[in-house]
Enzyme design. Structure first.
Site, mmCIF file in Angstrom:
data_model
loop_
_atom_site.group_PDB
_atom_site.id
_atom_site.type_symbol
_atom_site.label_atom_id
_atom_site.label_comp_id
_atom_site.label_asym_id
_atom_site.label_seq_id
_atom_site.Cartn_x
_atom_site.Cartn_y
_atom_site.Cartn_z
ATOM 1 N N SER A 1 0.805 -1.226 0.000
ATOM 2 C CA SER A 1 0.000 0.000 0.000
ATOM 3 C C SER A 1 0.838 1.275 0.000
ATOM 4 O O SER A 1 0.277 2.358 -0.133
ATOM 5 C CB SER A 1 -0.947 -0.003 1.205
ATOM 6 O OG SER A 1 -0.217 -0.015 2.415
ATOM 7 N N LYS B 1 -6.654 3.597 8.338
ATOM 8 C CA LYS B 1 -5.698 4.549 7.782
ATOM 9 C C LYS B 1 -6.241 5.973 7.789
ATOM 10 O O LYS B 1 -5.531 6.939 8.126
ATOM 11 C CB LYS B 1 -5.320 4.131 6.361
ATOM 12 C CG LYS B 1 -4.534 2.820 6.295
ATOM 13 C CD LYS B 1 -4.302 2.388 4.860
ATOM 14 C CE LYS B 1 -3.520 1.075 4.782
ATOM 15 N NZ LYS B 1 -3.317 0.610 3.404
#
Length: 778
Positions: free
Chosen positions: A676, A719
């Site tokens: 990511s 996140k």
């Protein structure tokens, strides 16, 4: 060739097991054709001499000269008895010989031999060894009754002139294997022969002494048990004469009465009665008595049929769940669904739920709330670090200190067969070369198998199908796939600052105040103070750290009250006086990012985290350097980002400097991995090559490909919450993750801006304004 000592060619009699020593008489049986013919040939001669030699491989049925030891013994046939298929002979060894060569192989072996004389040393050392050998042989003879026809000391005096005769006779009384006997036969020195025999004899003597000691202990134990039995029989007779009940019999009768009163399944009752009968026959002082009694007590303490009735009032269950936990609407809805199914179908199988989320988000307390809503007993234990399968399935009763497994112990404590059993930290199960507890859980958590769960200690089928199992974990990565397949995963994400404030207001402040014994009016925190406490002293996904901070505040207020000081006024301005210097700051140093630095978002077991990725050029270097404990996938993302920016430099209006590139991810002591960070690395490299800085208020996450695509990633809620906690209000996400924003709290979505990217060019346009203008102009 008339003299025996001049004989050079003799028939050979191969021995399968052990060789024959000179001077020693020994019986042998011959059944192989070649052996029979060799003996018949020797018997036909006047001297009746033959050579005996041990085989290298005792399984060889037709040995040749290469299959025999080269050192053997010339022997004389003293007696012979013939049967239909075999010949029984008694041979006496004469001297050691060497088999020089085989002169005949059919129909029997015949070999050319030569004598092997033995060197006889007459030193004081040799005499000392001889005497020690005799002493050891006398001790060995007294322990084993070997060679009772000889008086070893008398034999030693008689053979004082034939020292090797004594050595070989003493060797024949030991149980030597073939290799040991052959080594002694091949020794050509009197002193070396005695030294070798001393080693053999010392070893055999130690074994004989140990055997005698063990036999003595066994006899003593047997004598003690017989004595105890007689005394017990006498005690029983005295008690009968006095009209007193025997304590042991009374105990068994009490246990039998308890078994008769219990409603046990038929197989369990049969086993209990069998154990009772066995208990009657075991003396009370025997260790087996306590083992049998403990097993019976476990049978009687387990809830074979006892169950609690589920409270299926859905409105009550919803109220309890709302009282105990803020938000978590999806999880509460799943629990209410299960209650609705049970209300319509009481025989429905209970689901195996697995709560997955960072520490402190309420996984364990949620299980307690579910038990309270259902009206079930709650039991929990941790699986973290468990290496031994027996801790779950129990130990077999044959082992000292055996006990049932943790599953049955929890059910015994609950007292019903349908408790809510929470297995904490299922992702931290240990595994090594001895055991795999995760495999034992496969049966426990499988409704198709656990209705007849067998604990090793209980060794009876127990129905676990009515138990509501809930497991907890921080991550799914370490849970074996077969085990994960049996569970329904429910994810608990971290909390936003607003959610933490609501949780503190509804639950934590009151709990800490009550524990500290403070009156309600003397422990007040307004919203501004609570927000400052959360922002300055906690940075976590859950509320465990916030609980500790509020507990610390409550204790300090309690101290002031106990000392008679005036009430406390806690506000954002004096918060440092109560809790010390603030622990967390917004990233002031990152408010202006230099070229080559980009803000990324990462997922960890403790929730989301903000990750700054830095890149610099190495004018004198070449290639790509990566630091910061990056895993293999993250290193590949860095290479893909660098190579894409370089290969598409013209399209992106970016030059590719002829220099080395160094990419670093701070917090180098923490291992990092995953795809990511790909878009963040691409943005950092593009910023470095173009000289334009990335927007400091923007964070990003997403996987990239070499063709420029931005792929979706996981952990979006965690996140984004991490970015929100860090004061970052703008986030770039993969286009395919747009639907994941529905899981975010409305208050967080309202305060943040989201940009969605399908290609790397979209990321660069959103993250680097100057580069975006050049791309749009092109």
């Amino acid at each position: 060739m008339n003299a025996a000592s001049d004989q050079r060619s003799l028939p050979v009699f191969p021995l399968r097991n052990t060789p024959l020593f000179p001077y020693v008489l020994a019986p042998f049986s011959a059944g192989r054709s070649a052996s029979l013919k060799a003996l018949e040939e020797a018997l036909a001669e006047r001297e009746k001499q033959i050579v005996v030699s041990a085989q290298l491989d005792p399984t060889e049925d037709a040995p040749t000269g290469r299959d025999l030891y080269s050192t053997g013994t010339r022997a004389i046939i003293r007696q012979m008895a013939r049967s239909e298929e075999t010949i029984e002979v008694i041979l006496q060894g004469v001297e050691r010989v060497r088999l020089m060569s085989v002169s005949q192989t059919e129909p029997y072996l015949r070999a050319e031999i030569e004598p092997l004389p033995t060197t006889i040393e007459t030193t004081a050392s040799a005499e000392a060894m001889r005497r020690e050998l005799v002493n050891l042989a006398v001790r060995y003879q007294s322990l084993t009754q070997a060679m009772q026809e000889y008086d070893v000391r008398l034999l030693a005096r008689q053979l004082s002139g034939e020292p090797m005769h004594l050595v070989y006779l003493l060797a024949s009384m030991l149980d030597l294997d073939k290799e040991q006997a052959q080594r002694l036969l091949e020794t050509g020195s009197y002193v070396e022969s005695m030294r070798l025999l001393l080693n053999y004899l010392t070893h055999e003597l130690q074994i004989a002494e140990l055997r005698q000691e063990i036999a003595g202990e066994a006899a003593s134990q047997m004598g003690r048990q017989q004595r105890e039995y007689l005394l017990r029989q006498q005690l029983r007779a005295i008690q009968e004469e006095l009209g007193e009940d025997e304590p042991e019999g009374s105990e068994v009768n009490q246990l039998r009465g308890r078994v008769d009163e219990m409603d046990l399944p038929a197989p369990v009752r049969e086993e209990a009665e069998r154990e009772l009968k066995r208990l009657e026959r075991i003396p009370g002082a025997s260790p087996e008595h306590q083992v049998a009694r403990s097993h019976l007590e476990l049978i009687m303490e387990l809830p074979w049929r006892r169950m609690t009735d589920d409270n299926l009032d859905l409105s009550r269950a919803r109220r309890i769940l709302d009282e105990d936990h803020y938000d978590l609407e999806d999880i509460k809805e799943r629990i209410l669904e299960h209650l609705a199914v049970l209300k319509l179908n009481p025989e429905a199988q209970a689901p195996i739920l697995c709560f997955v989320g960072p520490p402190g988000v309420g996984k364990t307390s949620l299980g307690q709330s579910i038990a309270r809503a259902l009206g079930r007993h709650f039991e929990r234990f941790s699986l973290g670090g468990m290496h031994d399968e027996a801790e779950l399935r129990g130990h077999r009763r044959t082992y000292i200190g055996a006990m049932p497994g943790r599953i049955l112990q929890a059910i015994r404590r609950a007292g019903v067969k349908n408790p809510l059993l929470m297995l904490d930290e299922v992702d931290k199960l240990g595994r090594d070369f001895r055991d795999d507890p995760a495999s034992a859980l496969l049966e426990v958590l499988d409704p198709a198998q656990n209705f007849e769960f067998r604990d090793n200690y209980l060794d009876l089928p127990f129905d676990l199908s009515k138990v509501l199992f809930i497991t907890t974990a921080n991550t799914l990565d370490t849970i074996p796939s077969p085990l994960l397949d049996r569970m329904e995963v429910i994810r608990l994400s971290g909390y936003s600052d607003e959610e933490k404030k609501q949780i503190a207001r509804r639950y934590l402040i009151e709990r800490m105040r009550t524990q500290a014994g403070i009156p309600e009016e003397q422990f007040q925190l307004n919203d501004e103070t609570l927000s400052a406490t959360i922002g300055r002293y906690t940075r976590e996904a859950g509320v465990r750290g916030l609980t500790r901070v509020l507990g610390r505040l409550a204790r300090k207020v309690a101290l002031r009250i106990a000392e008679g000081k005036p009430g406390a006024d806690i506000n954002p301005d004096n918060l440092a006086d109560w809790l010390g210097p603030r622990r967390f700051f917004l990233e002031q140093a990152r408010q202006q990012l230099p070229p080559g630095v980009a803000t990324g978002l990462a997922w960890t077991e403790s929730g989301g985290d903000v990750l700054y990725i830095e890149a610099i050029l190495l004018p004198e270097g070449e290639g790509l350097n990566l630091t910061g404990q990056l895993g293999g996938v993250m290193q590949e993302s860095a290479k893909a980002a660098r190579n894409y920016i370089i290969s598409h430099g013209d399209e992106l209006k970016i030059g590719a400097p002829k220099a080395g590139l160094h990419i670093h991810v701070p917090a180098g002591a923490i291992p990092k991995d995953g795809p990511s960070a790909g878009v963040t690395m691409a943005a950092a490299v593009a910023s470095l090559f173009s000289g334009y800085a990335v927007r400091p208020d923007t964070a990003m996450t997403g996987e990239i490909t070499l063709t420029g695509l931005v792929l979706p990633v996981g952990g979006i809620k965690e996140k984004v919450l991490a970015a929100h906690r860090a004061g970052i209000k703008r986030v770039i996400l993969p286009k395919q993750n747009e639907n994941d924003l529905a899981n975010l709290p409305e208050s967080v979505r309202a305060e943040m801006t989201f940009e969605f990217a399908e290609r790397i060019e979209d990321v660069l346009s959103a993250a680097i304004p100057e580069l975006g203008e050049r791309l749009h102009a092109a």
